[in-house]
Design a protein around this motif. Structure first.
Motif, PDB file in Angstrom:
ATOM      1  N   THR A 278      19.360   4.696   8.017  1.00 21.56           N
ATOM      2  CA  THR A 278      18.278   4.776   7.290  1.00 21.56           C
ATOM      3  C   THR A 278      17.826   3.346   6.929  1.00 21.56           C
ATOM      4  O   THR A 278      18.966   2.481   6.610  1.00 21.56           O
ATOM      5  CB  THR A 278      18.368   5.616   6.126  1.00 21.56           C
ATOM      6  OG1 THR A 278      18.859   6.833   6.268  1.00 21.56           O
ATOM      7  CG2 THR A 278      17.253   5.545   5.298  1.00 21.56           C
ATOM      8  N   TRP A 295      12.712   5.152   6.727  1.00 20.03           N
ATOM      9  CA  TRP A 295      12.671   5.808   7.975  1.00 20.03           C
ATOM     10  C   TRP A 295      14.241   6.129   8.300  1.00 20.03           C
ATOM     11  O   TRP A 295      15.058   5.186   7.931  1.00 20.03           O
ATOM     12  CB  TRP A 295      12.156   4.709   8.940  1.00 20.03           C
ATOM     13  CG  TRP A 295      10.888   4.143   8.636  1.00 20.03           C
ATOM     14  CD1 TRP A 295      10.410   3.194   8.072  1.00 20.03           C
ATOM     15  CD2 TRP A 295       9.608   4.955   9.193  1.00 20.03           C
ATOM     16  NE1 TRP A 295       9.275   2.862   8.112  1.00 20.03           N
ATOM     17  CE2 TRP A 295       8.628   4.018   8.731  1.00 20.03           C
ATOM     18  CE3 TRP A 295       9.437   6.074  10.004  1.00 20.03           C
ATOM     19  CZ2 TRP A 295       7.212   4.337   8.894  1.00 20.03           C
ATOM     20  CZ3 TRP A 295       8.051   6.246  10.073  1.00 20.03           C
ATOM     21  CH2 TRP A 295       6.842   5.635   9.546  1.00 20.03           C
ATOM     22  N   ALA A 344      12.931   6.916  15.051  1.00 23.30           N
ATOM     23  CA  ALA A 344      12.889   7.743  13.647  1.00 23.30           C
ATOM     24  C   ALA A 344      12.779   9.057  13.989  1.00 23.30           C
ATOM     25  O   ALA A 344      11.916   9.390  14.531  1.00 23.30           O
ATOM     26  CB  ALA A 344      11.969   6.888  12.846  1.00 23.30           C
ATOM     27  N   LEU A 347      10.802  10.606   7.779  1.00 21.80           N
ATOM     28  CA  LEU A 347       9.905   9.610   7.037  1.00 21.80           C
ATOM     29  C   LEU A 347      10.085  10.078   5.467  1.00 21.80           C
ATOM     30  O   LEU A 347       9.965  11.108   5.191  1.00 21.80           O
ATOM     31  CB  LEU A 347       8.818   9.718   7.149  1.00 21.80           C
ATOM     32  CG  LEU A 347       7.645   8.939   6.694  1.00 21.80           C
ATOM     33  CD1 LEU A 347       8.096   7.339   6.447  1.00 21.80           C
ATOM     34  CD2 LEU A 347       6.085   8.765   7.145  1.00 21.80           C
ATOM     35  N   LEU A 352       9.470  14.108  10.350  1.00 20.51           N
ATOM     36  CA  LEU A 352       8.068  13.183  10.669  1.00 20.51           C
ATOM     37  C   LEU A 352       6.968  14.242  10.753  1.00 20.51           C
ATOM     38  O   LEU A 352       7.089  15.350  11.348  1.00 20.51           O
ATOM     39  CB  LEU A 352       8.338  12.483  12.135  1.00 20.51           C
ATOM     40  CG  LEU A 352       9.110  11.247  12.115  1.00 20.51           C
ATOM     41  CD1 LEU A 352       9.044  10.966  13.501  1.00 20.51           C
ATOM     42  CD2 LEU A 352       8.415  10.071  11.320  1.00 20.51           C
ATOM     43  N   HIS A 356       2.475  11.464  12.447  1.00 18.69           N
ATOM     44  CA  HIS A 356       3.525  10.190  12.419  1.00 18.69           C
ATOM     45  C   HIS A 356       4.382  10.027  13.328  1.00 18.69           C
ATOM     46  O   HIS A 356       5.292   9.255  13.587  1.00 18.69           O
ATOM     47  CB  HIS A 356       3.975  10.157  11.069  1.00 18.69           C
ATOM     48  CG  HIS A 356       3.401   9.695   9.795  1.00 18.69           C
ATOM     49  ND1 HIS A 356       2.651   8.354  10.034  1.00 18.69           N
ATOM     50  CD2 HIS A 356       3.173  10.002   8.855  1.00 18.69           C
ATOM     51  CE1 HIS A 356       1.911   8.455   8.723  1.00 18.69           C
ATOM     52  NE2 HIS A 356       2.337   9.222   8.052  1.00 18.69           N
ATOM     53  N   ILE A 363      10.220   2.879  15.350  1.00 19.59           N
ATOM     54  CA  ILE A 363       9.723   1.631  14.363  1.00 19.59           C
ATOM     55  C   ILE A 363      10.860   0.530  14.233  1.00 19.59           C
ATOM     56  O   ILE A 363      12.235   0.879  14.525  1.00 19.59           O
ATOM     57  CB  ILE A 363      10.168   2.537  12.946  1.00 19.59           C
ATOM     58  CG1 ILE A 363       9.699   1.743  11.738  1.00 19.59           C
ATOM     59  CG2 ILE A 363      11.527   2.819  12.638  1.00 19.59           C
ATOM     60  CD1 ILE A 363       8.202   1.574  11.800  1.00 19.59           C
TER      61      ILE A 363
END
Length: 383
Positions: A278, A295, A344, A347, A352, A356, A363
């Motif tokens: 994370t 993320w 990722a 989120l 996600l 996204h 990311i």
């Protein structure tokens, strides 16, 4: 009808003293736009001629925030600058050959500078609003005209340097550089005009800076996509626009990681079972908006280890989207090796949103938003 002559313009506000002071700040704004624009252009090259750093992770966010706010601040500065020097447009050329050459050089540099400046500001603002009423490539053209504008600006400063120095080292009300016809004072002083121009530029910045500075979002009425979007993060291209509404949620989805003859195929469940990392990272767009988010996902380096890829080599990242210039992007080796570069899956603690990049997206720190590829389906080591 004859064009007006310089003596027809009598306002004392149209003076070199005003033009030099406003022009100084305009030059600073243009310089910031140029430097940050070059950085953004290099960051988006598939094979940049200089290795860009991954840290600080927020550096690209700051540079593009400066790029857009400096450009917006340039609008009132340019308008006042052009208004103050407008009478010189009607000055008759000198007869002496040397003076005529300098006059012609100055006029040519001014013509190119004004045309390039207006083009850059108009197209830049249109890009921030995602409005493209033209057929040419915005990024390539904006970059090329930026060099034209900064070159013309350097020539203009070189030609006018003696006048600029005298104007800036003298009192703003000094009439030594004024034209003889400048006699009308009006209700606004030169200091008042310059201060009003600075206030207008400041208000323009305040009205747009919220796209980058969250604390200003409530007052930045012209800030684009500042905080709007699913899960609190703006979206430029939706899943519908990318044509992935079905493929992104299909049970047949697989992430392929490849290196030479070796490859592995992972399902969404496989990715979720791998060690998760994370990280708080911003996502920043060339249009000026940015947002910070938390993320969670698998380190890209961990995925590359599955196929024995060497450290520090570039990686081709391919999206499920079928078309578009960013369907496949190159992740430089130093970014692929960074512990904060993630594929990722979540989120801000939630899966996600499809807009996204569900089921997984790239990311990475200090990277343009257009290169943070969504709906990733393949990671392939390029060497």
């Amino acid at each position: 009808m004859r064009p007006p002559a310089p003596e027809h313009f009598t306002s004392r506000l149209r003076s070199p003293a005003v033009a030099a002071r406003v022009g100084t700040w305009l030059g600073i704004a243009f310089g910031l736009c140029f430097l940050t624009g070059v950085y953004s252009h290099v960051a988006q090259l598939p094979d940049p001629w200089i290795a860009l750093p991954t840290r600080p992770s927020w550096f690209y966010r700051v540079t593009q925030g400066l790029h857009v706010t400096a450009g917006v601040a340039s609008v009132p500065l340019l308008l006042v600058k052009l208004w103050s020097v407008y009478p010189h447009l009607f000055t008759r050329p000198p007869r002496a050959r040397r003076d005529l050459l300098l006059h012609g050089l100055e006029r040519a540099s001014i013509g190119v500078l004004v045309a390039a400046a207006v083009f850059q500001l108009v197209t830049g603002i249109a890009n921030s609003a995602q409005w493209y009423p033209w057929a040419f490539s915005f990024r390539a053209t904006h970059y090329a005209i930026g060099w034209v504008a900064i070159g013309a600006l350097v020539i203009h400063i070189a030609v006018k340097l003696p006048t600029i120095q005298q104007a800036l080292t003298s009192d703003i009300d000094d009439a030594a550089l004024d034209r003889p016809a400048m006699s009308a004072s009006g209700g606004l002083s030169r200091r008042g005009l310059v201060r009003t121009t600075w206030v207008a530029a400041g208000l323009a910045v305040l009205a747009t800076a919220g796209s980058t500075v969250p604390a200003l979002r409530r007052v930045s009425v012209l800030g684009v996509r500042s905080g709007d979007g699913p899960q609190g993060v703006p979206v430029n291209k939706s899943a519908r626009a990318a044509g992935v509404l079905e493929s992104a949620v299909s049970p047949d989805f697989r992430l392929v990681v490849a290196h030479g003859d070796l490859s592995v195929s992972l399902t969404s469940a496989d990715l979720a079972e791998m060690p998760q990392t994370t990280a708080d990272l911003p996502i920043a767009c060339v249009e000026g908006w940015s947002a910070s988010a938390t993320w969670t996902g698998v380190r890209v380096r961990a995925l590359l280890d599955l196929v024995g890829a060497p450290v520090g080599v570039p990686v081709t990242v391919t999206s499920l989207q079928e078309h578009g210039p960013y369907r496949a992007t190159i992740l430089p080796g130093n970014f692929a090796a960074d512990d904060l570069t993630l594929l990722a899956l979540r989120l801000d603690g939630e899966p996600l949103d499809i807009d996204h990049g569900f089921p997984c997206r790239l990311i990475a720190p200090n990277r343009p938003g257009v290169l943070q590829t969504k709906w990733v389906t393949r990671l392939e080591v390029s060497a």
